[in-house]
Motif scaffolding. Structure first.
Motif, PDB file in Angstrom:
ATOM      1  N   ARG A  87       0.779  -1.069   0.093  1.00 40.53           N
ATOM      2  CA  ARG A  87       0.049  -0.037  -0.194  1.00 40.53           C
ATOM      3  C   ARG A  87       0.812   1.331   0.053  1.00 40.53           C
ATOM      4  NH1 ARG A  87      -3.150   1.788   5.386  1.00 40.53           N
ATOM      5  NH2 ARG A  87      -1.227   1.971   5.891  1.00 40.53           N
ATOM      6  N   THR A  88       1.842   1.215   0.936  1.00 42.71           N
ATOM      7  CA  THR A  88       2.743   2.361   0.808  1.00 42.71           C
ATOM      8  C   THR A  88       3.456   2.800  -0.420  1.00 42.71           C
ATOM      9  OG1 THR A  88       3.222   1.890   3.073  1.00 42.71           O
ATOM     10  CG2 THR A  88       4.828   3.391   2.180  1.00 42.71           C
ATOM     11  N   LEU A  89       4.130   1.446  -1.260  1.00 39.38           N
ATOM     12  CA  LEU A  89       4.645   1.791  -2.347  1.00 39.38           C
ATOM     13  C   LEU A  89       3.818   2.270  -3.529  1.00 39.38           C
ATOM     14  CD1 LEU A  89       6.902  -1.508  -2.461  1.00 39.38           C
ATOM     15  CD2 LEU A  89       7.696   0.775  -2.327  1.00 39.38           C
ATOM     16  N   ILE A  90       2.689   1.675  -3.501  1.00 40.69           N
ATOM     17  CA  ILE A  90       1.662   2.273  -4.529  1.00 40.69           C
ATOM     18  C   ILE A  90       1.147   3.824  -4.431  1.00 40.69           C
ATOM     19  CG2 ILE A  90      -0.843   1.766  -5.529  1.00 40.69           C
ATOM     20  CD1 ILE A  90      -0.282  -1.427  -4.908  1.00 40.69           C
ATOM     21  N   PHE A  91       1.168   4.051  -2.967  1.00 39.24           N
ATOM     22  CA  PHE A  91       0.654   5.243  -2.803  1.00 39.24           C
ATOM     23  C   PHE A  91       1.570   6.481  -3.117  1.00 39.24           C
ATOM     24  CE2 PHE A  91      -0.546   8.639   0.383  1.00 39.24           C
ATOM     25  CZ  PHE A  91      -1.990   9.014  -0.083  1.00 39.24           C
ATOM     26  N   ILE A  92       3.076   6.131  -3.100  1.00 33.16           N
ATOM     27  CA  ILE A  92       4.041   6.865  -3.504  1.00 33.16           C
ATOM     28  C   ILE A  92       3.841   8.098  -4.671  1.00 33.16           C
ATOM     29  CG2 ILE A  92       6.626   7.059  -4.261  1.00 33.16           C
ATOM     30  CD1 ILE A  92       7.365   5.114  -1.928  1.00 33.16           C
ATOM     31  N   PRO A  93       3.632   7.464  -5.551  1.00 34.16           N
ATOM     32  CA  PRO A  93       3.517   8.398  -6.829  1.00 34.16           C
ATOM     33  C   PRO A  93       2.483   9.538  -6.576  1.00 34.16           C
ATOM     34  CG  PRO A  93       3.351   6.119  -7.817  1.00 34.16           C
ATOM     35  CD  PRO A  93       3.205   6.238  -6.126  1.00 34.16           C
ATOM     36  N   PHE A  94       1.417   9.237  -5.647  1.00 38.61           N
ATOM     37  CA  PHE A  94       0.412  10.259  -5.283  1.00 38.61           C
ATOM     38  C   PHE A  94       1.123  11.519  -4.346  1.00 38.61           C
ATOM     39  CE2 PHE A  94      -2.689  12.219  -2.573  1.00 38.61           C
ATOM     40  CZ  PHE A  94      -3.850  12.619  -3.657  1.00 38.61           C
ATOM     41  N   VAL A  95       2.035  11.190  -3.733  1.00 37.88           N
ATOM     42  CA  VAL A  95       2.742  12.250  -2.934  1.00 37.88           C
ATOM     43  C   VAL A  95       3.910  13.068  -3.735  1.00 37.88           C
ATOM     44  CG1 VAL A  95       2.065  11.464  -0.759  1.00 37.88           C
ATOM     45  CG2 VAL A  95       4.410  10.781  -1.705  1.00 37.88           C
ATOM     46  N   VAL A  96       4.310  12.687  -4.865  1.00 36.08           N
ATOM     47  CA  VAL A  96       5.431  13.163  -5.563  1.00 36.08           C
ATOM     48  C   VAL A  96       4.749  14.160  -6.336  1.00 36.08           C
ATOM     49  CG1 VAL A  96       7.037  12.790  -7.340  1.00 36.08           C
ATOM     50  CG2 VAL A  96       6.861  11.166  -5.391  1.00 36.08           C
ATOM     51  N   PHE A 140      -3.886   6.949  -4.371  1.00 41.60           N
ATOM     52  CA  PHE A 140      -5.108   7.559  -3.715  1.00 41.60           C
ATOM     53  C   PHE A 140      -6.652   6.890  -3.722  1.00 41.60           C
ATOM     54  CE2 PHE A 140      -8.801  10.535  -3.746  1.00 41.60           C
ATOM     55  CZ  PHE A 140      -8.830  11.101  -2.688  1.00 41.60           C
TER      56      PHE A 140
END
Lengths: 294, 269
Positions: free
Chosen positions: A106-115, A173
């Motif tokens: 979940r953390t890895l998949i969420f990363i693009p959203f915070v960049v 997200f």
């Protein structure tokens, strides 16, 4: 008496509202009015005079190819968003199972959203590069040379290349929103249905999916807002090209103002954007309003 | 739990690993390119010693910190009034804020540019902070007011009995008690201001004022990566992208729980 002082009318309350409403009045309310007024004029951004042109900008806008393409592209972005929601929902159902390492996933998949979107856009630009990019390299590597494309320069393909970037960047997200909603559904409901003999697919189709209704609606609304307002990824990757194939309403506003100094026409396009957005959201609320089950 | 069958669990694990890996490919590609020869890991050293980098970080930090302070401050004050005070036109004013949640950024491009230029704030930090905060305030006011509605009104009575003014009740009681929702406000405002591209693009001119989001694009332009024509030389581009993305990534990994909680609470409420 307790509470009496609390319930008294307090004129001082307006002092608490003053900072927020000052910001709001100057930078939100006034701009909306300014924009509406400007849309009936010609202005180059520097001269002292505004020339009244009535509805001319709006008439021109409806004949403009780039505006039609912007609306088409908004609908493609929205289709991309629906695909995004579907993938996110399936992933959320998967990650709702007790699988070791699911929090890491979940953390890895969420990363693009915070960049930052601009960093995402630049990265994908290098992925799509026809000569140096890994996408074509992989296709050639597995012998599919004919599928290697000039992803961003082909007018038919470019918009879908950009839709894919949007899906990748937004998936995390939608996933966490679906996961949070799934976790709020009582597990015993699903267990009860299973005990009563429902298959996994039936539980999903007749229980989980309908129970997520409000989440679907919120995500659809956010998708509409995002699709109509699309800007930075196409602006950075293609500048709206080739030949307007990836343009958006916001890109058209930007270009008319900062490249052609057509402030009046740009204002008309941005007024149109706001009207479209408000209408779509009202339409969505109407079409998908709470259905009464009697 | 019902007895799940074992092969299904292995399949789920396998599927999760495959999907996550595929989704990570773009990042792995960038990571791989960032240490490409001839520079290797030295690419990162070269970017880190680039004279422009500290300035980009500084610009983004100033803009984000300013936006967070202004947004949280204005929104908390207004939320307190909406939640705990009685005054005429309360609902009308609240409704006005709700309606603005529908105004798209696109509508703001021209008026903000003209307005900020007119205030002589073009190419300044304040010229960027004010509109960013103005756009965040309505949403965060509603978020904080919802939270304060959940705090008992008896606390207000107690504050008054102890001799607090309205502001005292806000400052000593309600603001400290609303810290959990303030964390959400800070996270969402940080993401929104740090990553914003459109506003810095139209409101800043000089490269020395550029925020991180703009810097990534100018770095890519220098490398020729954004053009369909001409020479492309990635050189330090990917190392630069990672270092420019690093602050958000670090903050995200440190405060993951708050991040994911904030983003979902924003959507679900």
């Amino acid at each position: 008496m307790l509470g009496r002082r609390r319930n008294k009318v307090k004129w001082g309350a307006y002092l608490f509202l003053l900072p927020a409403f000052t910001l709001f009045a100057v930078f939100v309310a006034y701009p909306i009015g300014f924009n509406g007024y400007l849309s009936f004029h010609n202005w180059n951004g520097v001269s002292d005079t505004w020339q009244w042109v009535g509805l001319e900008h709006f008439e021109r806008m409806f004949g403009e190819r780039t505006i039609r393409l912007s609306l088409r592209n908004a609908s493609f972005f929205f289709i991309g968003h629906l695909v995004n929601m579907a993938i996110a929902l399936l992933l959320a159902v998967l990650l709702n199972n007790p699988i070791p390492g699911r929090n890491l996933a979940r953390t890895l998949i969420f990363i693009p959203f915070v960049v930052a979107g601009s960093i995402v856009a630049v990265t994908w630009q290098t992925i799509y590069d026809p000569n140096l990019g890994p996408l074509n390299a992989i296709l050639r590597g597995v012998g599919l040379d004919s599928l290697a494309q000039n992803w961003l320069a082909d007018p038919k393909l470019a918009i879908w290349s950009i839709v894919v970037v949007g899906i990748w960047a937004g998936l995390g997200f939608n996933l966490v929103v679906y996961l949070a909603s799934l976790q709020s559904i009582d597990q015993s409901l699903r267990d009860a249905a299973r005990v009563d003999g429902a298959g996994r697919l039936q539980v999903f189709r007749f229980l989980t999916f309908p129970l997520l209704r409000n989440t679907h609606l919120v995500l659809i609304m956010l998708g509409i807002i995002g699709a109509v307002q699309g800007f930075e990824v196409p602006f950075i990757m293609t500048g709206g090209g080739p030949y307007g194939a990836t343009t958006t309403l916001a890109i058209e506003v930007y270009k008319n103002v900062f490249n052609f100094s057509e402030f009046g026409y740009g204002a008309a396009v941005s007024v149109f954007t706001m009207v479209i957005l408000v209408m779509l959201i009202l339409l969505q609320r109407f079409l998908l309003r709470e259905q009464r089950i009697d | 739990m019902l007895a799940g069958d074992k092969s299904l669990r292995y399949f789920n694990f396998f599927l999760m690993v495959v999907v996550t890996t595929v989704l990570m490919l773009p990042i792995l590609h960038a990571l791989n390119r960032s240490v490409e020869p001839p520079g290797g890991l030295g690419n990162y050293i070269r970017v880190l010693t680039d004279a422009r980098l500290p300035r980009f970080y500084l610009n983004s930090i100033i803009v984000s910190a300013g936006t967070i302070l202004l947004t949280a401050g204005c929104a908390s004050l207004a939320a307190f009034a909406f939640s705990k005070l009685t005054f005429p036109f309360r609902n009308t004013l609240l409704l006005t804020l709700l309606v603005t949640l529908l105004v798209p950024f696109t509508t703001m491009i021209i008026p903000l540019f003209v307005l900020i230029r007119g205030f002589d704030l073009y190419n300044t930090y304040l010229g960027l902070i004010l509109p960013l905060a103005a756009f965040g305030v309505p949403f965060h006011t509603i978020l904080i007011a919802n939270y304060m509605n959940g705090l008992p009104n008896e606390l207000m009575d107690a504050a008054y009995i102890d001799g607090c003014s309205d502001f005292g009740a806000f400052w000593r009681i309600m603001l400290p008690l609303s810290m959990p929702v303030q964390a959400v406000v800070i996270v969402l405002t940080f993401l929104g201001s740090w990553n914003n591209y459109l506003l810095p693009l139209i409101l800043l001119r000089d490269q020395e004022m550029h925020t991180v989001a703009l810097a990534a694009v100018s770095w890519a332009n220098d490398a020729g990566a954004l053009s369909q024509f001409g020479e492309v030389s990635y050189d330090t581009l990917f190392a630069a992208l990672f270092l420019l993305a690093a602050p958000t990534l670090i903050v995200f990994l440190l405060f993951q729980r708050v991040f994911i909680g904030s983003v979902t609470s924003g959507a679900i409420k």
